[in-house]
Design a protein around this motif. Sequence first.
Motif, PDB file in Angstrom:
ATOM      1  N   PRO A 112       0.690  -1.140  -0.161  1.00 37.41           N
ATOM      2  CA  PRO A 112       0.145   0.019  -0.031  1.00 37.41           C
ATOM      3  C   PRO A 112       0.866   1.343  -0.080  1.00 37.41           C
ATOM      4  O   PRO A 112       0.447   2.214  -0.517  1.00 37.41           O
ATOM      5  CB  PRO A 112      -0.941  -0.213   1.378  1.00 37.41           C
ATOM      6  CG  PRO A 112      -0.541  -1.222   2.112  1.00 37.41           C
ATOM      7  CD  PRO A 112       0.711  -2.026   1.197  1.00 37.41           C
ATOM      8  N   SER A 113       2.035   1.210   0.650  1.00 33.33           N
ATOM      9  CA  SER A 113       2.979   2.280   0.584  1.00 33.33           C
ATOM     10  C   SER A 113       3.411   2.885  -0.730  1.00 33.33           C
ATOM     11  O   SER A 113       3.334   3.846  -1.290  1.00 33.33           O
ATOM     12  CB  SER A 113       4.177   1.939   1.574  1.00 33.33           C
ATOM     13  OG  SER A 113       3.723   1.831   2.817  1.00 33.33           O
TER      14      SER A 113
ATOM     15  N   LEU B 192       2.004   1.920  -3.624  1.00 31.32           N
ATOM     16  CA  LEU B 192       0.658   2.224  -4.545  1.00 31.32           C
ATOM     17  C   LEU B 192       0.179   3.696  -4.100  1.00 31.32           C
ATOM     18  O   LEU B 192      -0.088   4.417  -4.859  1.00 31.32           O
ATOM     19  CB  LEU B 192      -0.280   1.251  -4.099  1.00 31.32           C
ATOM     20  CG  LEU B 192      -0.210  -0.224  -4.412  1.00 31.32           C
ATOM     21  CD1 LEU B 192      -1.285  -1.086  -4.366  1.00 31.32           C
ATOM     22  CD2 LEU B 192      -0.063   0.143  -6.340  1.00 31.32           C
ATOM     23  N   ALA B 193       0.474   3.988  -2.710  1.00 30.91           N
ATOM     24  CA  ALA B 193       0.084   5.306  -2.415  1.00 30.91           C
ATOM     25  C   ALA B 193       1.025   6.503  -2.990  1.00 30.91           C
ATOM     26  O   ALA B 193       0.530   7.526  -3.618  1.00 30.91           O
ATOM     27  CB  ALA B 193       0.093   5.630  -0.716  1.00 30.91           C
ATOM     28  N   LEU B 194       2.264   6.003  -3.087  1.00 35.85           N
ATOM     29  CA  LEU B 194       3.088   7.245  -3.642  1.00 35.85           C
ATOM     30  C   LEU B 194       2.968   7.105  -5.242  1.00 35.85           C
ATOM     31  O   LEU B 194       3.228   8.153  -5.748  1.00 35.85           O
ATOM     32  CB  LEU B 194       4.546   6.541  -3.226  1.00 35.85           C
ATOM     33  CG  LEU B 194       4.836   6.949  -1.963  1.00 35.85           C
ATOM     34  CD1 LEU B 194       6.208   6.324  -1.460  1.00 35.85           C
ATOM     35  CD2 LEU B 194       4.998   8.356  -1.459  1.00 35.85           C
TER      36      LEU B 194
ATOM     37  N   ALA C 277       0.237   6.729  -6.764  1.00 36.38           N
ATOM     38  CA  ALA C 277      -1.089   7.381  -6.934  1.00 36.38           C
ATOM     39  C   ALA C 277      -0.871   8.708  -6.649  1.00 36.38           C
ATOM     40  O   ALA C 277      -1.347   9.366  -7.320  1.00 36.38           O
ATOM     41  CB  ALA C 277      -2.248   6.899  -5.716  1.00 36.38           C
ATOM     42  N   ILE C 278       0.127   9.277  -5.813  1.00 37.88           N
ATOM     43  CA  ILE C 278       0.413  10.678  -5.751  1.00 37.88           C
ATOM     44  C   ILE C 278       1.098  11.164  -7.404  1.00 37.88           C
ATOM     45  O   ILE C 278       0.712  12.321  -7.692  1.00 37.88           O
ATOM     46  CB  ILE C 278       1.435  11.057  -4.743  1.00 37.88           C
ATOM     47  CG1 ILE C 278       0.742  10.815  -3.476  1.00 37.88           C
ATOM     48  CG2 ILE C 278       1.943  12.250  -4.711  1.00 37.88           C
ATOM     49  CD1 ILE C 278       1.414  10.764  -2.094  1.00 37.88           C
TER      50      ILE C 278
ATOM     51  N   MET D 269      -4.082  15.872   1.771  1.00 41.77           N
ATOM     52  CA  MET D 269      -4.197  14.618   1.532  1.00 41.77           C
ATOM     53  C   MET D 269      -2.925  14.027   1.123  1.00 41.77           C
ATOM     54  O   MET D 269      -2.433  12.876   1.520  1.00 41.77           O
ATOM     55  CB  MET D 269      -5.577  14.096   0.874  1.00 41.77           C
ATOM     56  CG  MET D 269      -5.723  12.868   0.628  1.00 41.77           C
ATOM     57  SD  MET D 269      -5.836  11.787   2.166  1.00 41.77           S
ATOM     58  CE  MET D 269      -7.618  12.283   2.676  1.00 41.77           C
ATOM     59  N   PRO D 270      -2.431  14.311  -0.134  1.00 39.51           N
ATOM     60  CA  PRO D 270      -1.255  13.715  -0.703  1.00 39.51           C
ATOM     61  C   PRO D 270      -0.201  13.893   0.094  1.00 39.51           C
ATOM     62  O   PRO D 270       0.743  13.012   0.236  1.00 39.51           O
ATOM     63  CB  PRO D 270      -0.936  14.520  -2.049  1.00 39.51           C
ATOM     64  CG  PRO D 270      -2.057  15.652  -2.020  1.00 39.51           C
ATOM     65  CD  PRO D 270      -2.970  15.461  -0.981  1.00 39.51           C
TER      66      PRO D 270
ATOM     67  N   MET E  35      -0.432  11.518   2.856  1.00 42.28           N
ATOM     68  CA  MET E  35      -0.386  10.153   2.577  1.00 42.28           C
ATOM     69  C   MET E  35       1.159   9.883   2.128  1.00 42.28           C
ATOM     70  O   MET E  35       1.673   8.800   2.420  1.00 42.28           O
ATOM     71  CB  MET E  35      -0.987  10.114   1.012  1.00 42.28           C
ATOM     72  CG  MET E  35      -1.902   8.930   0.878  1.00 42.28           C
ATOM     73  SD  MET E  35      -3.315   9.071  -0.391  1.00 42.28           S
ATOM     74  CE  MET E  35      -2.016   9.124  -1.884  1.00 42.28           C
ATOM     75  N   ALA E  36       1.917  10.684   1.757  1.00 42.58           N
ATOM     76  CA  ALA E  36       3.328  10.627   1.237  1.00 42.58           C
ATOM     77  C   ALA E  36       4.102  10.346   2.504  1.00 42.58           C
ATOM     78  O   ALA E  36       5.238   9.557   2.679  1.00 42.58           O
ATOM     79  CB  ALA E  36       3.882  11.907   0.489  1.00 42.58           C
TER      80      ALA E  36
ATOM     81  N   ALA F 232       3.384   6.917   3.990  1.00 40.87           N
ATOM     82  CA  ALA F 232       3.693   5.906   3.213  1.00 40.87           C
ATOM     83  C   ALA F 232       5.235   5.706   3.343  1.00 40.87           C
ATOM     84  O   ALA F 232       5.754   4.623   3.317  1.00 40.87           O
ATOM     85  CB  ALA F 232       3.626   6.094   1.609  1.00 40.87           C
TER      86      ALA F 232
END
Length: 188
Positions: free
Chosen positions: A12-13, A15-17, A19-20, A42-43, A46-47, A50
């Motif tokens: 997920p980490s 994938l989150a990065l 996604a950013i 949010m980003p 999230m970063a 992650a």
Amino acid sequence: MLELLTTILVVPSVLALLAIVFATEGFTGRVPGGPDAMALAMPFLMAIAAGIALVVATWLCAAAGGLDWLASSRALAALLATLLSLGVATAAVAVLVAWMERLGSWVPFAGFVCGGIAPAALGVLLIACAWANAPALAASPLPRAIAIGLAVPALLGYALAALGIVAHARKKAERNRERIAELRTREV
């Protein structure tokens, strides 16, 4: 068990990065301003999350012995891997901040490398090291090559963080000088 936890943190980490990277249009998109600027929280968060997860995954992988190929002792391997993963995570956050601050034409390339490729390569390396046979990893030059390749974005992450701290300190000092000058003009 540590292998599974490492994987659960890494996937997920990364994938989150990624996604950013896509959400910012490869760090070339328009930065929201005005009331829309709240969407940047949010980003950013999230970063950071992650990045922290990647560092924790590195610790779990090191504890399981997956990074023993990195150095002669497990503690030194864990330290080196922590510095590497922390640098990559810092780079991912720093390029996002650089994009938010519209710092220049270098941001899209650095964002693609530091925000996308480096975290993905680190994630692949951590998962491979968590699940692979330790003697096979020690014999292979590929993990070392990936780690050496990740050193560049990690060092860039530390450099960007240092530059950000210096820039913040300069802005704060300038504001303080302006306040002092304003107070002096009021006294006169």
